[in-house]
Structure formats: C-alpha cells, structure tokens
Design an enzyme around this catalytic site. Structure first.
Site, PDB file in Angstrom:
ATOM      1  N   HIS A  17       1.528   4.174  11.374  1.00 23.91           N
ATOM      2  CA  HIS A  17       2.870   3.700  11.726  1.00 23.91           C
ATOM      3  C   HIS A  17       3.878   4.263  10.744  1.00 23.91           C
ATOM      4  O   HIS A  17       3.873   3.892   9.568  1.00 23.91           O
ATOM      5  CB  HIS A  17       2.923   2.176  11.714  1.00 23.91           C
ATOM      6  N   CYS A  71       6.953   3.670  10.529  1.00 24.45           N
ATOM      7  CA  CYS A  71       7.893   2.657  10.016  1.00 24.45           C
ATOM      8  C   CYS A  71       7.342   2.021   8.745  1.00 24.45           C
ATOM      9  O   CYS A  71       8.113   1.560   7.894  1.00 24.45           O
ATOM     10  CB  CYS A  71       8.187   1.601  11.073  1.00 24.45           C
ATOM     11  N   CYS A 101       7.223   2.611  17.911  1.00 25.53           N
ATOM     12  CA  CYS A 101       7.240   1.202  17.545  1.00 25.53           C
ATOM     13  C   CYS A 101       8.534   0.560  18.015  1.00 25.53           C
ATOM     14  O   CYS A 101       9.619   1.086  17.787  1.00 25.53           O
ATOM     15  CB  CYS A 101       7.080   1.119  16.031  1.00 25.53           C
ATOM     16  N   GLU A 102       8.415  -0.579  18.699  1.00 24.35           N
ATOM     17  CA  GLU A 102       9.616  -1.204  19.269  1.00 24.35           C
ATOM     18  C   GLU A 102      10.461  -1.919  18.219  1.00 24.35           C
ATOM     19  O   GLU A 102      11.588  -2.297  18.492  1.00 24.35           O
ATOM     20  CB  GLU A 102       9.241  -2.162  20.399  1.00 24.35           C
ATOM     21  N   HIS A 103       9.904  -2.120  17.052  1.00 22.01           N
ATOM     22  CA  HIS A 103      10.695  -2.782  16.013  1.00 22.01           C
ATOM     23  C   HIS A 103      11.605  -1.815  15.259  1.00 22.01           C
ATOM     24  O   HIS A 103      12.644  -2.218  14.758  1.00 22.01           O
ATOM     25  CB  HIS A 103       9.767  -3.481  15.005  1.00 22.01           C
ATOM     26  N   HIS A 104      11.183  -0.550  15.166  1.00 22.99           N
ATOM     27  CA  HIS A 104      11.941   0.407  14.352  1.00 22.99           C
ATOM     28  C   HIS A 104      12.280   1.710  15.078  1.00 22.99           C
ATOM     29  O   HIS A 104      12.970   2.560  14.523  1.00 22.99           O
ATOM     30  CB  HIS A 104      11.168   0.729  13.071  1.00 22.99           C
ATOM     31  N   GLN A 150       1.326  -2.001  19.199  1.00 22.90           N
ATOM     32  CA  GLN A 150      -0.041  -1.550  19.421  1.00 22.90           C
ATOM     33  C   GLN A 150      -0.833  -2.536  20.295  1.00 22.90           C
ATOM     34  O   GLN A 150      -1.608  -2.145  21.148  1.00 22.90           O
ATOM     35  CB  GLN A 150      -0.711  -1.389  18.047  1.00 22.90           C
TER      36      GLN A 150
END
Ligand code: ZN
Length: 182
Positions: A143, A145, A74-77, A115
């Site tokens: 996920h 995260c 995941c690019e956020h976490h 995703q």
C-alpha cells in the site's frame, strides 16, 4: 472529464499548472483515469463464460489454482495498492477459464477499493456464476499510502484471505491451497 479539477489539484499541491512541463498533464491524467478506473463502467464488465463440467469427457473435481498480479487504488488516499492474488476453486457443475478470472480481478481492481472488499467483490461474482464446491482468494499487497508516508516499513505487505465452501469447512483442503501459494 473535468480537466479544470485536475488543474485545481495541481495548484493545491503547490505547483503551477501553466508551467511548460505540466501543460498537458490535466488532459493526460483525465485520460488515464478513464482507463484505470474503468471498473465503474458496467459496460466494460467481462462476461463470464462457464462450461459444463464433464463437457469434454473429463470431470474436474480437483482443486484448480491460479495466481496473478493486480493494481488498484486505496479508497482512503487514492494512491495505488498492488500485489499478487492467489485464486483456487473446486468445481461442481460448472467450470470457468482462468483468463476470465484474471479479467474479473482486473475489473474490480479498477475502482477505489479496500483490500477486504476487493476479495469479496471478486469471489461474489464467481460464486454466483459457478456455484462451486469451494472458492478461495488470497491477496498480498503493498500500500503506497502506508509506505510513502513511512507508516509501514518498506516492503510490508498486507494479506487478505476469503475462504468459502470446502476451503472454509475442510482443513486439509485449506492446507493444500495454502501450501501451493507459499
Ligand atoms: Zn490508503
């Protein structure tokens, strides 16, 4: 790669990068990142070999369905999200081996992703090469995260769908695919 940075991360987390158990960790992590983020290395992009439909005397005009697993971050976490994918296409003039599809999925998964972009990256690539009558991809993923922080209940899955061509336009084709992957 810069092992110093990983030492810094260990310090920020609150641990001591010099203790015995962590001594080789920055090196190992740096090595592992090369592998699990190989999707940025364009040289590792799998070439898609297509075949002319009808080339072996059989003309394929039925739905071809394949499923498999994927692992991404995941690019956020920057923690993993992973799960299963279900792919289908209805060929026109070109066909492709399903192992190639699996390698395309692997390649685009090996980046920081969301995703929604992952399904798009995969189908864009296959659409350009195949120009099929239709393409469909469903990804179901856990996920970490969300799960590790308790935002989602354990086992909560996120589902992303991308339908193109006849899968988008024709309800019975879409239903047939959805029934296969239930
Ligand atoms: Zn996340």
């Amino acid at each position: 790669m810069n092992q110093k940075l990983i030492e810094e991360i260990i310090k920020v987390i609150g641990d001591n990068p010099n203790r015995e158990g962590l001594k080789d960790t920055p090196k190992r992590v740096a090595e592992m990142w090369k592998q699990i983020f190989r999707g940025y290395d364009i040289k590792q992009k799998p070439s898609i070999t297509t075949f002319d439909n009808n080339n072996d005397g059989v003309f394929y005009d039925q739905m071809i369905v394949d499923s498999g697993y994927f692992f991404s971050h995941c690019e956020h976490h920057m923690v993993p999200f992973f799960g299963e994918y279900h792919f289908a296409y209805i060929p026109d003039k070109k066909i492709v081996g399903l192992s190639k599809v699996a390698r395309i999925v692997d390649f685009y998964s090996a980046r920081l992703q969301i995703q929604e972009r992952l399904v798009k990256d995969i189908l864009d690539e296959l659409e350009i090469e195949l120009h099929p009558k239709g393409l469909a991809l469903v990804i179901k993923a856990r996920h970490l995260c969300k799960e590790m922080r308790g935002v989602l209940k354990h086992g909560g899955e996120m589902i992303t769908t991308d339908l193109r061509g006849v899968f988008k336009e024709d309800e019975s084709t879409r239903m047939e695919f959805m029934n296969y992957i239930k």
